[in-house]
Scaffold this motif. Structure first.
Motif, short mmCIF file in Angstrom:
data_model
loop_
_atom_site.label_atom_id
_atom_site.label_comp_id
_atom_site.label_asym_id
_atom_site.label_seq_id
_atom_site.Cartn_x
_atom_site.Cartn_y
_atom_site.Cartn_z
N THR A 68 3.40 22.40 -0.24
CA THR A 68 4.62 22.06 -0.97
C THR A 68 5.38 20.91 -0.34
OG1 THR A 68 5.80 23.77 0.26
CG2 THR A 68 4.87 24.39 -1.88
N ASP A 69 4.93 20.46 0.81
CA ASP A 69 5.65 19.41 1.53
C ASP A 69 4.65 18.52 2.25
OD1 ASP A 69 7.83 17.97 2.45
OD2 ASP A 69 8.13 19.25 4.20
N VAL A 70 5.07 17.29 2.53
CA VAL A 70 4.27 16.35 3.31
C VAL A 70 5.14 15.80 4.42
CG1 VAL A 70 2.94 14.20 3.31
CG2 VAL A 70 2.89 15.69 1.29
N ALA A 83 0.81 -1.22 0.00
CA ALA A 83 0.00 0.00 0.00
C ALA A 83 0.84 1.27 0.00
CB ALA A 83 -0.92 0.01 1.22
N VAL A 84 2.13 1.14 0.24
CA VAL A 84 2.98 2.33 0.36
C VAL A 84 2.93 3.23 -0.87
CG1 VAL A 84 5.39 3.11 0.51
CG2 VAL A 84 4.52 1.41 2.12
N PRO A 85 3.13 2.72 -2.11
CA PRO A 85 3.10 3.62 -3.28
C PRO A 85 1.76 4.35 -3.45
CG PRO A 85 4.07 1.51 -3.85
CD PRO A 85 3.47 1.35 -2.49
N ALA A 86 0.66 3.64 -3.20
CA ALA A 86 -0.66 4.27 -3.37
C ALA A 86 -0.89 5.36 -2.34
CB ALA A 86 -1.75 3.21 -3.26
N VAL A 87 -0.57 5.10 -1.09
CA VAL A 87 -0.78 6.10 -0.04
C VAL A 87 0.12 7.31 -0.28
CG1 VAL A 87 -0.59 6.55 2.44
CG2 VAL A 87 -1.61 4.41 1.63
N LYS A 119 10.33 7.96 1.82
CA LYS A 119 11.16 7.94 0.61
C LYS A 119 10.31 8.03 -0.66
CE LYS A 119 15.20 5.49 2.43
NZ LYS A 119 16.03 4.28 2.35
N GLU A 120 9.21 7.31 -0.67
CA GLU A 120 8.34 7.35 -1.85
C GLU A 120 7.72 8.73 -2.02
OE1 GLU A 120 6.36 5.83 -5.26
OE2 GLU A 120 8.16 5.27 -4.13
N LEU A 121 7.36 9.37 -0.94
CA LEU A 121 6.83 10.74 -1.01
C LEU A 121 7.88 11.69 -1.55
CD1 LEU A 121 4.76 11.01 2.28
CD2 LEU A 121 3.94 11.67 0.01
N ALA A 122 9.11 11.56 -1.06
CA ALA A 122 10.19 12.43 -1.52
C ALA A 122 10.42 12.25 -3.02
CB ALA A 122 11.46 12.13 -0.74
N ARG A 123 10.32 11.02 -3.48
CA ARG A 123 10.52 10.75 -4.90
C ARG A 123 9.43 11.43 -5.73
NH1 ARG A 123 8.68 7.90 -8.89
NH2 ARG A 123 7.01 6.96 -7.64
N ILE A 124 8.18 11.32 -5.29
CA ILE A 124 7.06 11.88 -6.05
C ILE A 124 7.11 13.42 -6.04
CG2 ILE A 124 4.54 12.09 -6.14
CD1 ILE A 124 4.39 9.28 -4.91
#
Length: 390
Positions: free
Chosen positions: A365-367, A347-351, A383-388
Motif C-alpha cells: 500500500t506504500d512505496v 525518467a521520473v514519471p515512468a519510474v 512527490k510523483e509516487l504520492a500523486r499516483i
C-alpha cells in the motif's frame, strides 16, 4: 561458414522495435492469449531462486500483461500438461510442444562420461520404480534431497532423479514451494510429443529458428545464447533455419532476422514496467547494451561493497527504452526502493508509475524511496509516487 549477402538493412531503432515486438511488448496477439500465449511466444522463461517482489517466472508475464494473479501464472504454466522444466538458456519453463526439440540435449546427457555427483548402485531404478507407483513426487518425498545441510551434498535419490530428468525419463511437472515435482515422462508428456525422433541437426535447426523468432533480430551470439547452443551448432544450421541475413546500424556484426517480422513494421505502445534481470528481453548483457545502450548486470552474486546498482536491480522499460533501475525490497506492506538510478528528470514519471503498479501487484500500500543516484531527483520522484498512490 559463408554468410549470404544481407538483403535488408535495419536502423538501430527498427531493430530495437522488432526486438520489443518479438518479445511480446508490442502488438496484441500474445497478450490476448494470456500467460500461456506469452510462454509459447517466448519459447523459454527462466527460473531463478531469488524472490524479491516475486520470482522471475512470475515477473515475466507481469511485465507484458500487467497485474495477472500469481496463482493464475502458476496454473497457466503447470496445469493440463502445458509446460515442462528443462535446461535451455538456464533452468527454464518451456512449452510442452518443444519437448522433441531437446532430444539432442537429452542424448548428450545420456552419453556424458563424467558427472559431479556419483550415482549410487540401484538408486536410479529405485527412483523410477517409486515414481511409477506413487508419482508425482518431490526429491524429499523420494527419500530426501540432501545427505547433509550442504547444498551440494545430494542424496542418492536426488542424484538419481536429477540424472533421470536430464536423460528425459523423468520430467519436472511443477514447482511446489520451489521444490521440483517429478513425474515419469511417459505420463507427463503427450504421446504425440514423447519421442526423440528428431536428429541433432533438426533439433538445432528448429531451436535456432525459434530463437530468431523470439528475438526478432539477433547476432550469431544472441541466437546461440537463447537456448545456450554452441556457436558452431548455430553455424551448421542457420542457413537452413528460415532466418534471413540482415545488417543493423551500429551493430558491426552479421545478424539474422525472422522474415515474418520484417513484413510489417512494429506498431503500438507497451506498458511502463519493471523488468526481471532474468527477462529474455535483457538477459544477455551484450545484446542489451547493443539494443538499448543500457548496461545491465545482475549483482546478487557480487560482494555488497562492489555493487553499483544493487542486489536485484530491475531495469525500467518505458516508451521502448530502458530509462532507469530500481533495487527493490519489501517491508510488510511497503515496497522499498532501496536504490534508484534515473536517466535524468524525464525518467521520473515512468519510474514512479512502474513502482506504484508493482506495489499494487504485490499487495503493498506504500512505496518508500531511499537512495537515488541523482539526489536532487529524489523529491520529485517521491512527490510523483504520492500523486499516483493517492
Amino acid at each position: 561458414m559463408t554468410t549470404p549477402r544481407p538483403a535488408t538493412e535495419l536502423s538501430a531503432d527498427e531493430a530495437r522495435r522488432l526486438s520489443l515486438r518479438a518479445q511480446g511488448f508490442l502488438g496484441a496477439p500474445p497478450r490476448r492469449a494470456g500467460v500461456r500465449g506469452i510462454l509459447r511466444h517466448l519459447g523459454a522463461i527462466q527460473l531463478d531462486t531469488i524472490s524479491v517482489l516475486a520470482r522471475s517466472h512470475e515477473l515475466v508475464p507481469y511485465a507484458r500483461l500487467g497485474a495477472v494473479g500469481r496463482k493464475t501464472v502458476e496454473n497457466a504454466y503447470w496445469r493440463d500438461t502445458h509446460a515442462f522444466e528443462y535446461w535451455s538458456h538456464a533452468a527454464c519453463i518451456l512449452p510442452i510442444e518443444e519437448w522433441p526439440h531437446f532430444a539432442f540435449r537429452r542424448r548428450a546427457y545420456r552419453n556424458r562420461p563424467h558427472w559431479n555427483h556419483e550415482l549410487p548402485d540401484g538408486a536410479y531404478d529405485e527412483v523410477i520404480k517409486q515414481l511409477r507407483a506413487e508419482g508425482p513426487l518431490t526429491a524429499t518425498e523420494l527419500g530426501g534431497a540432501k545427505k547433509t545441510n550442504d547444498w551440494w551434498d545430494w542424496s542418492g535419490s536426488k542424484v538419481a532423479v536429477e540424472r533421470a530428468l536430464m536423460y528425459g525419463e523423468v520430467v519436472c511437472v511443477e514447482r511446489r514451494g520451489w521444490k521440483r515435482v517429478y513425474d515419469l515422462a511417459e505420463r507427463a508428456v503427450p504421446d504425440a510429443l514423447l519421442h526423440d525422433e528428431l536428429d541433432d541437426t533438426e533439433c538445432l535447426r528448429r531451436l535456432v529458428r525459434l530463437a530468431g523468432q523470439a528475438l526478432g533480430v539477433g547476432t550469431r551470439a544472441d541466437i546461440a545464447d537463447y537456448h545456450r547452443l554452441k556457436g558452431e551448432q548455430v553455424d551448421a544450421v542457420i542457413a537452413d533455419s528460415g532466418l534471413v541475413p540482415v545488417t543493423v546500424e551500429g551493430w558491426g556484426k552479421p545478424a539474422w532476422a525472422d522474415p515474418a517480422a520484417l513484413e510489417t513494421p512494429p506498431r503500438g505502445r507497451h506498458r511502463t514496467t519493471l523488468l526481471s534481470p532474468f527477462d529474455s528481453l535483457i538477459w544477455e548483457r551484450a545484446r542489451t547494451e547493443r539494443i538499448f545502450g543500457f548496461t545491465h548486470r545482475l549483482e546478487a552474486y557480487v560482494p555488497k561493497q562492489k555493487r553499483v546498482y544493487g542486489y536485484f536491480a530491475m531495469p525500467v522499460l518505458a516508451g521502448g527504452r530502458l530509462v532507469g533501475r530500481v533495487d527493490p525490497a519489501r517491508e510488510g506492506r511497503t515496497l522499498v526502493a532501496k536504490q534508484v538510478t534515473l536517466d535524468g528528470a524525464k525518467a521520473v514519471p515512468a519510474v514512479a508509475q512502474a513502482l506504484a503498479e508493482a506495489a499494487t501487484w504485490v499487495d503493498c500500500t506504500d512505496v518508500r524511496v531511499e537512495l537515488v543516484d541523482a539526489p536532487d531527483l529524489r523529491e520529485p520522484l517521491v512527490k510523483e509516487l504520492a500523486r499516483i498512490l493517492a
